[in-house]
Scaffold this motif. Structure first.
Motif, PDB file in Angstrom:
ATOM      1  N   TRP A 108       1.105  -1.120  -0.319  1.00  0.00           N
ATOM      2  CA  TRP A 108      -0.100   0.171   0.075  1.00  0.00           C
ATOM      3  C   TRP A 108       0.736   1.224   0.099  1.00  0.00           C
ATOM      4  O   TRP A 108       1.738   1.445   0.710  1.00  0.00           O
ATOM      5  CB  TRP A 108      -0.808   0.079   1.310  1.00  0.00           C
ATOM      6  CG  TRP A 108      -1.829  -0.918   1.395  1.00  0.00           C
ATOM      7  CD1 TRP A 108      -2.337  -2.045   1.801  1.00  0.00           C
ATOM      8  CD2 TRP A 108      -3.217  -0.796   0.411  1.00  0.00           C
ATOM      9  NE1 TRP A 108      -3.463  -2.553   1.701  1.00  0.00           N
ATOM     10  CE2 TRP A 108      -4.307  -1.702   0.794  1.00  0.00           C
ATOM     11  CE3 TRP A 108      -3.385   0.139  -0.546  1.00  0.00           C
ATOM     12  CZ2 TRP A 108      -5.527  -2.015   0.176  1.00  0.00           C
ATOM     13  CZ3 TRP A 108      -4.841  -0.150  -1.121  1.00  0.00           C
ATOM     14  CH2 TRP A 108      -5.610  -0.977  -0.907  1.00  0.00           C
ATOM     15  N   LEU A 207      -0.977   8.951   4.318  1.00  0.00           N
ATOM     16  CA  LEU A 207      -0.165   8.251   4.883  1.00  0.00           C
ATOM     17  C   LEU A 207       1.139   7.911   4.120  1.00  0.00           C
ATOM     18  O   LEU A 207       2.155   7.488   4.665  1.00  0.00           O
ATOM     19  CB  LEU A 207      -0.660   6.859   5.328  1.00  0.00           C
ATOM     20  CG  LEU A 207      -1.961   7.008   6.419  1.00  0.00           C
ATOM     21  CD1 LEU A 207      -2.669   5.620   6.717  1.00  0.00           C
ATOM     22  CD2 LEU A 207      -1.322   7.620   7.764  1.00  0.00           C
ATOM     23  N   ARG A 209       3.530   5.855   2.769  1.00  0.00           N
ATOM     24  CA  ARG A 209       3.665   4.363   2.780  1.00  0.00           C
ATOM     25  C   ARG A 209       4.141   4.068   4.267  1.00  0.00           C
ATOM     26  O   ARG A 209       4.760   4.997   4.848  1.00  0.00           O
ATOM     27  CB  ARG A 209       4.566   3.996   1.662  1.00  0.00           C
ATOM     28  CG  ARG A 209       5.965   4.488   1.601  1.00  0.00           C
ATOM     29  CD  ARG A 209       6.724   4.092   0.651  1.00  0.00           C
ATOM     30  NE  ARG A 209       6.420   4.881  -0.614  1.00  0.00           N
ATOM     31  CZ  ARG A 209       6.071   4.518  -1.823  1.00  0.00           C
ATOM     32  NH1 ARG A 209       6.684   3.185  -2.168  1.00  0.00           N
ATOM     33  NH2 ARG A 209       5.830   5.281  -2.944  1.00  0.00           N
ATOM     34  N   ARG A 210       4.086   2.784   4.770  1.00  0.00           N
ATOM     35  CA  ARG A 210       4.486   2.765   6.159  1.00  0.00           C
ATOM     36  C   ARG A 210       5.958   2.399   6.429  1.00  0.00           C
ATOM     37  O   ARG A 210       6.282   2.850   7.449  1.00  0.00           O
ATOM     38  CB  ARG A 210       3.792   1.335   6.364  1.00  0.00           C
ATOM     39  CG  ARG A 210       3.992   0.721   7.666  1.00  0.00           C
ATOM     40  CD  ARG A 210       3.366   1.771   8.900  1.00  0.00           C
ATOM     41  NE  ARG A 210       3.734   1.502  10.234  1.00  0.00           N
ATOM     42  CZ  ARG A 210       4.686   1.891  10.887  1.00  0.00           C
ATOM     43  NH1 ARG A 210       5.453   2.641  10.387  1.00  0.00           N
ATOM     44  NH2 ARG A 210       4.799   1.599  12.088  1.00  0.00           N
ATOM     45  N   TRP A 231      -2.673   2.601   9.596  1.00  0.00           N
ATOM     46  CA  TRP A 231      -2.621   1.809   8.506  1.00  0.00           C
ATOM     47  C   TRP A 231      -3.692   0.778   8.408  1.00  0.00           C
ATOM     48  O   TRP A 231      -4.191   0.345   7.567  1.00  0.00           O
ATOM     49  CB  TRP A 231      -1.249   1.256   8.363  1.00  0.00           C
ATOM     50  CG  TRP A 231      -0.304   2.417   7.341  1.00  0.00           C
ATOM     51  CD1 TRP A 231       0.675   3.099   7.990  1.00  0.00           C
ATOM     52  CD2 TRP A 231      -0.360   2.598   6.327  1.00  0.00           C
ATOM     53  NE1 TRP A 231       1.075   3.917   7.324  1.00  0.00           N
ATOM     54  CE2 TRP A 231       0.675   3.572   6.048  1.00  0.00           C
ATOM     55  CE3 TRP A 231      -0.787   1.848   5.256  1.00  0.00           C
ATOM     56  CZ2 TRP A 231       0.884   4.069   4.775  1.00  0.00           C
ATOM     57  CZ3 TRP A 231      -0.472   2.295   3.779  1.00  0.00           C
ATOM     58  CH2 TRP A 231       0.470   3.522   3.813  1.00  0.00           C
ATOM     59  N   SER A 235      -6.738   0.535   5.378  1.00  0.00           N
ATOM     60  CA  SER A 235      -6.451  -0.597   4.491  1.00  0.00           C
ATOM     61  C   SER A 235      -7.776  -1.618   4.656  1.00  0.00           C
ATOM     62  O   SER A 235      -7.677  -2.593   3.971  1.00  0.00           O
ATOM     63  CB  SER A 235      -5.062  -1.504   4.498  1.00  0.00           C
ATOM     64  OG  SER A 235      -5.059  -1.780   5.734  1.00  0.00           O
TER      65      SER A 235
END
Length: 290
Positions: A108, A207, A209-210, A231, A235
């Motif tokens: 994601w 966000l 990306r994590r 997150w 998602s």
């Protein structure tokens, strides 16, 4: 040009546009209808559009000035004649990749949020697709924000996060970067966790990306826990649309209020996509810091 038809593809986002041939000139009335549909559904799909690269570029330019692709691990454009086009592919010729992202999962992400002015939008044109796998998912970040508990909305109002520039969505290190071991020291732009969409004025969770993200001003453990929670929420399946590709599909998405990801697929299969992106502006916070 006949009147276009717009059919919703999923409850959360996504619509298919039919009754249009993108090889042909598009009049102002039709373009306005397309933009209205895009604002409503965030992701638009056009099927059966066997476009040449110049035709893809011409349609893309109707939506705004083009933004060059971000730097790829190989340090030069994949298409010398069309440097505005990025190639997304697992194919190799003479042992050299003809495109980015390979055949594994792409996690994601929101495109190029590690820069101060991320792209406004992107278009992805399917030239070759595997018989299965490689599906792409989008998630609605308006809905993700609006469905947060009030206490979480209040907690993240005014907070900003680092958007790491080190790795792409397939986990490949970008050219000229070094491994990051402390997210607080990651290179990249700092953006609000909640932005105000410049066209609609709506608040959207933002966000990026994590990996290597960090919420400024928090202890690292607190930042990690907060981001994990956001997150997991962003998602959730009910916020998403799944694209099962057909050859010559063209997908247009708003990069400011969606996330997207890709499934892995058979490394022995061929997948070739050509991608353009539309220049954006610096993102603005939906809420000022307290």
């Amino acid at each position: 040009m006949p009147r276009i038809s717009v059919t919703k593809l999923a409850p959360a986002l996504g619509a298919e546009v039919s009754g249009i041939d993108l090889h042909l000139p598009i009049d102002e009335e039709t373009l306005s209808a397309l933009k209205d549909a895009w604002a409503s559904h965030l992701v638009l799909r056009f099927r059966g559009q066997a476009l040449t690269d110049p035709q893809l570029l011409a349609f893309s330019r109707l939506l705004g000035p083009l933004d060059p692709p971000g730097p790829n691990p190989y340090g030069k454009p994949f298409l010398e004649d069309f440097p505005e086009i990025n190639v997304i592919s697992n194919v190799k010729v003479g042992g050299a990749p003809i495109g980015n992202l390979g055949d594994g999962e792409a996690v994601w992400h929101c495109d190029m949020t590690y820069v101060e002015a991320p792209p406004r939008a992107a278009l992805l044109h399917a030239l070759e697709i595997p018989s299965s796998g490689g599906d792409t998912f989008w998630s609605n970040m308006y809905t993700a924000f609006e469905t947060l508990p009030d206490a979480m909305k209040k907690r993240i109002a005014g907070l900003r996060a680092i958007h790491d520039a080190t790795y792409n969505s397939a986990g490949v290190m970008r050219k000229g970067m070094s491994e990051v071991t402390d997210p607080r020291k990651a290179p990249g732009a700092q953006h609000p966790l909640v932005i105000k969409h410049p066209d609609t004025g709506r608040a959207a969770l933002y966000l990026g990306r994590r990996r290597n993200s960090y919420v400024l001003g928090l202890e690292l453990e607190e930042s990690e826990a907060l981001l994990d929670e956001l997150w997991a929420h962003a998602s959730r399946p009910e916020f998403t649309f799944r694209q099962v590709w057909q050859q010559h599909d063209l997908i247009l998405w708003d990069n400011r209020c969606t996330l997207h990801r890709r499934d892995a697929f058979d490394p022995a299969a061929r997948r070739v996509m050509h991608r353009t992106q539309i220049k954006g502006t610096p993102v603005a916070p939906a809420f000022e810091a307290a």
